[in-house]
Design a protein around this motif. Structure first.
Motif, mmCIF file in Angstrom:
data_model
loop_
_atom_site.group_PDB
_atom_site.id
_atom_site.type_symbol
_atom_site.label_atom_id
_atom_site.label_comp_id
_atom_site.label_asym_id
_atom_site.label_seq_id
_atom_site.Cartn_x
_atom_site.Cartn_y
_atom_site.Cartn_z
ATOM 1 N N LEU A 167 38.931 4.294 -6.997
ATOM 2 C CA LEU A 167 38.863 2.876 -6.650
ATOM 3 C C LEU A 167 37.667 2.618 -5.751
ATOM 4 C CD1 LEU A 167 40.237 0.042 -6.694
ATOM 5 C CD2 LEU A 167 41.431 0.729 -4.615
ATOM 6 N N PHE A 168 36.888 1.598 -6.110
ATOM 7 C CA PHE A 168 35.699 1.235 -5.342
ATOM 8 C C PHE A 168 35.611 -0.283 -5.210
ATOM 9 C CE2 PHE A 168 34.917 5.299 -7.224
ATOM 10 C CZ PHE A 168 34.175 6.010 -6.291
ATOM 11 N N LEU A 169 35.030 -0.728 -4.113
ATOM 12 C CA LEU A 169 34.716 -2.143 -3.933
ATOM 13 C C LEU A 169 33.208 -2.326 -3.967
ATOM 14 C CD1 LEU A 169 36.984 -3.378 -0.968
ATOM 15 C CD2 LEU A 169 37.530 -3.238 -3.389
ATOM 16 N N HIS A 170 32.758 -3.361 -4.641
ATOM 17 C CA HIS A 170 31.358 -3.771 -4.587
ATOM 18 C C HIS A 170 31.309 -4.995 -3.688
ATOM 19 C CE1 HIS A 170 27.763 -5.850 -6.767
ATOM 20 N NE2 HIS A 170 27.381 -5.261 -5.643
ATOM 21 N N LEU A 171 30.660 -4.877 -2.540
ATOM 22 C CA LEU A 171 30.648 -5.938 -1.538
ATOM 23 C C LEU A 171 29.414 -6.815 -1.733
ATOM 24 C CD1 LEU A 171 31.710 -3.810 1.561
ATOM 25 C CD2 LEU A 171 33.135 -4.861 -0.210
ATOM 26 N N ILE A 172 29.651 -8.097 -2.035
ATOM 27 C CA ILE A 172 28.562 -9.000 -2.409
ATOM 28 C C ILE A 172 28.390 -10.084 -1.353
ATOM 29 C CG2 ILE A 172 27.597 -10.441 -4.225
ATOM 30 C CD1 ILE A 172 29.530 -9.134 -6.189
ATOM 31 N N THR A 173 27.246 -10.071 -0.689
ATOM 32 C CA THR A 173 26.913 -11.076 0.316
ATOM 33 C C THR A 173 26.234 -12.264 -0.356
ATOM 34 O OG1 THR A 173 26.691 -9.387 2.030
ATOM 35 C CG2 THR A 173 25.589 -11.503 2.429
ATOM 36 N N ASP B 66 22.082 2.714 -5.776
ATOM 37 C CA ASP B 66 21.126 1.913 -6.569
ATOM 38 C C ASP B 66 21.023 0.485 -6.055
ATOM 39 O OD1 ASP B 66 20.594 4.089 -8.227
ATOM 40 O OD2 ASP B 66 22.238 3.580 -9.580
ATOM 41 N N SER B 67 20.939 0.323 -4.766
ATOM 42 C CA SER B 67 20.777 -0.963 -4.061
ATOM 43 C C SER B 67 22.064 -1.776 -3.962
ATOM 44 C CB SER B 67 19.676 -1.829 -4.700
ATOM 45 O OG SER B 67 20.123 -2.458 -5.896
ATOM 46 N N PHE B 68 23.161 -1.296 -4.546
ATOM 47 C CA PHE B 68 24.449 -1.973 -4.415
ATOM 48 C C PHE B 68 25.193 -1.424 -3.199
ATOM 49 C CE2 PHE B 68 23.528 -1.998 -8.995
ATOM 50 C CZ PHE B 68 23.630 -3.358 -9.269
ATOM 51 N N ARG C 122 23.691 -9.860 -14.408
ATOM 52 C CA ARG C 122 23.587 -8.831 -15.454
ATOM 53 C C ARG C 122 23.686 -7.435 -14.857
ATOM 54 N NH1 ARG C 122 18.569 -9.467 -19.372
ATOM 55 N NH2 ARG C 122 19.717 -11.430 -19.675
ATOM 56 N N GLU C 123 23.007 -7.215 -13.739
ATOM 57 C CA GLU C 123 23.041 -5.901 -13.087
ATOM 58 C C GLU C 123 24.447 -5.569 -12.577
ATOM 59 O OE1 GLU C 123 18.962 -7.554 -12.996
ATOM 60 O OE2 GLU C 123 20.932 -8.329 -12.419
ATOM 61 N N THR C 124 25.141 -6.583 -12.064
ATOM 62 C CA THR C 124 26.496 -6.373 -11.558
ATOM 63 C C THR C 124 27.460 -6.038 -12.687
ATOM 64 O OG1 THR C 124 26.064 -7.925 -9.749
ATOM 65 C CG2 THR C 124 28.365 -7.410 -10.219
ATOM 66 N N LEU C 125 27.320 -6.735 -13.807
ATOM 67 C CA LEU C 125 28.172 -6.453 -14.965
ATOM 68 C C LEU C 125 27.922 -5.038 -15.474
ATOM 69 C CD1 LEU C 125 30.244 -7.481 -17.009
ATOM 70 C CD2 LEU C 125 28.339 -8.366 -18.373
ATOM 71 N N GLN C 126 26.656 -4.613 -15.510
ATOM 72 C CA GLN C 126 26.345 -3.263 -15.956
ATOM 73 C C GLN C 126 26.936 -2.222 -15.015
ATOM 74 O OE1 GLN C 126 24.617 -2.336 -18.908
ATOM 75 N NE2 GLN C 126 25.633 -0.451 -18.263
ATOM 76 N N LEU C 127 26.878 -2.501 -13.708
ATOM 77 C CA LEU C 127 27.472 -1.588 -12.729
ATOM 78 C C LEU C 127 28.964 -1.424 -12.984
ATOM 79 C CD1 LEU C 127 27.097 0.004 -10.001
ATOM 80 C CD2 LEU C 127 27.826 -2.112 -8.866
ATOM 81 N N GLN D 186 37.735 2.219 -11.245
ATOM 82 C CA GLN D 186 37.881 0.766 -11.106
ATOM 83 C C GLN D 186 36.952 0.265 -10.015
ATOM 84 O OE1 GLN D 186 41.835 -0.728 -10.369
ATOM 85 N NE2 GLN D 186 41.183 -2.859 -10.532
ATOM 86 N N LEU D 187 36.122 -0.706 -10.379
ATOM 87 C CA LEU D 187 35.190 -1.305 -9.437
ATOM 88 C C LEU D 187 35.548 -2.775 -9.262
ATOM 89 C CD1 LEU D 187 32.551 -0.956 -7.749
ATOM 90 C CD2 LEU D 187 31.339 -1.886 -9.738
ATOM 91 N N ILE D 188 35.918 -3.137 -8.051
ATOM 92 C CA ILE D 188 36.289 -4.515 -7.725
ATOM 93 C C ILE D 188 35.093 -5.227 -7.117
ATOM 94 C CG2 ILE D 188 37.692 -5.912 -6.130
ATOM 95 C CD1 ILE D 188 39.884 -3.772 -6.491
ATOM 96 N N GLN D 189 34.889 -6.474 -7.538
ATOM 97 C CA GLN D 189 33.814 -7.283 -6.972
ATOM 98 C C GLN D 189 34.400 -8.139 -5.846
ATOM 99 O OE1 GLN D 189 31.020 -6.434 -8.504
ATOM 100 N NE2 GLN D 189 32.078 -5.441 -10.218
#
Length: 283
Positions: free
Chosen positions: A42-48, A29-31, A56-61, A71-74
């Motif tokens: 365990l997952f990482l969300h990689l933010i450039t 979904d574009s993340f 808001r979208e990140t919090l919902q994810l 567990q999703l790590i930012q």
């Protein structure tokens, strides 16, 4: 911006492989996310920085993953660049790769602020912070864990003699998990200072605070995501009220839109965190 031209996501993947951790990048979904072969929870969300998603979208994810028991790590680009060793160490720990040390085999030592700074800046993702009380666990004369605390604060609204203290930082040496280590240091602090409660925060970018729950802490509040300004030349983060004084003097006179434009022209870009979970251990 002080951003590397090479893909930091690929650099992360390569550095993980060097320590034996196989990972895979994928789009959802574009993340941009990362998963691990040895742990499907365990997952990482990689933010450039310059292509970041909305808060808001990140919090919902994150909430969607939590609802599925995952567990999703930012992981932000600047955090990877500034704290590479600490990020790799934290991921290794989350994957259960650390060498385990039994807390009962360690000894407690009071340490100075400079000693705490040296250890925490080397081993804690957020570095050190000023504290009143600092304790270390030693194994064979080597520091393997450090916890720091505030002094006691009166909580008159609860009772004239009621006092509370804060657990500010806890970290173990890179590559080690000290079983019962935080509990041992916490109980030593409680016995020494005798507060009526101890409070602490879990950084929602990296933790849901399950370790605190196991120690008897109660979840009492959740702070919302916070806006942060990143100096992309020095790669330093600032909360809005803690911007350098010379900038604060200027932006205080500007409208919200003007403030953003001015800070962007000064190489400051808006980022955010996921907020914190507040825990209290009632004694």
């Amino acid at each position: 911006m002080g951003i590397k031209n090479i893909s930091w996501k690929e650099e992360l993947k390569q550095e993980l492989l060097k320590i034996g951790i196989e990972s895979e990048l994928f789009i959802s979904d574009s993340f941009l996310l990362m998963r691990f072969r040895e742990n499907e929870q365990l997952f990482l969300h990689l933010i450039t920085i310059d292509t970041q998603p909305g808060c808001r979208e990140t919090l919902q994810l994150q909430q969607d993953y939590l609802a599925e028991g995952k567990q999703l790590i930012q992981l932000w680009e600047d955090v990877w660049q500034n704290r590479t060793v600490q990020v790799l160490s934290r991921i290794s720990a989350l994957l259960g790769r650390n060498k385990r040390i039994h807390g009962r085999k360690t000894n407690i030592l009071s340490i100075t602020q400079p000693q705490a700074d040296q250890f925490l800046n080397q081993h804690h993702l957020q570095g050190s912070a000023t504290s009143r009380y600092r304790y270390a666990l030693l194994l064979n004369d080597q520091i393997v864990a450090v916890a720091t605390f505030s002094g006691k604060r009166k909580m008159i609204r609860k009772h004239p003699d009621y006092t509370s203290a804060e657990l500010i930082r806890f970290a173990t040496a890179d590559g080690f998990t000290v079983q019962g280590g935080l509990s041992k240091l916490l109980q030593h602090f409680i016995k020494t200072l005798q507060p009526d409660d101890v409070m602490t925060y879990a950084d929602l970018d990296w933790s849901y605070g399950k370790g605190y729950t196991k120690l008897g802490f109660e979840l009492v509040a959740q702070t919302p995501p916070a806006e942060i300004w990143l100096d992309t030349q020095k790669m330093i983060r600032y909360f809005p009220h803690r911007l350098p004084p010379e900038l604060n003097l200027i932006v205080a006179e500007l409208s919200a839109a003007e403030r953003v434009g001015y800070l962007n022209s000064a190489h400051y870009f808006s980022v955010f965190n996921m907020g914190n979970l507040k825990y209290i251990l009632h004694l």
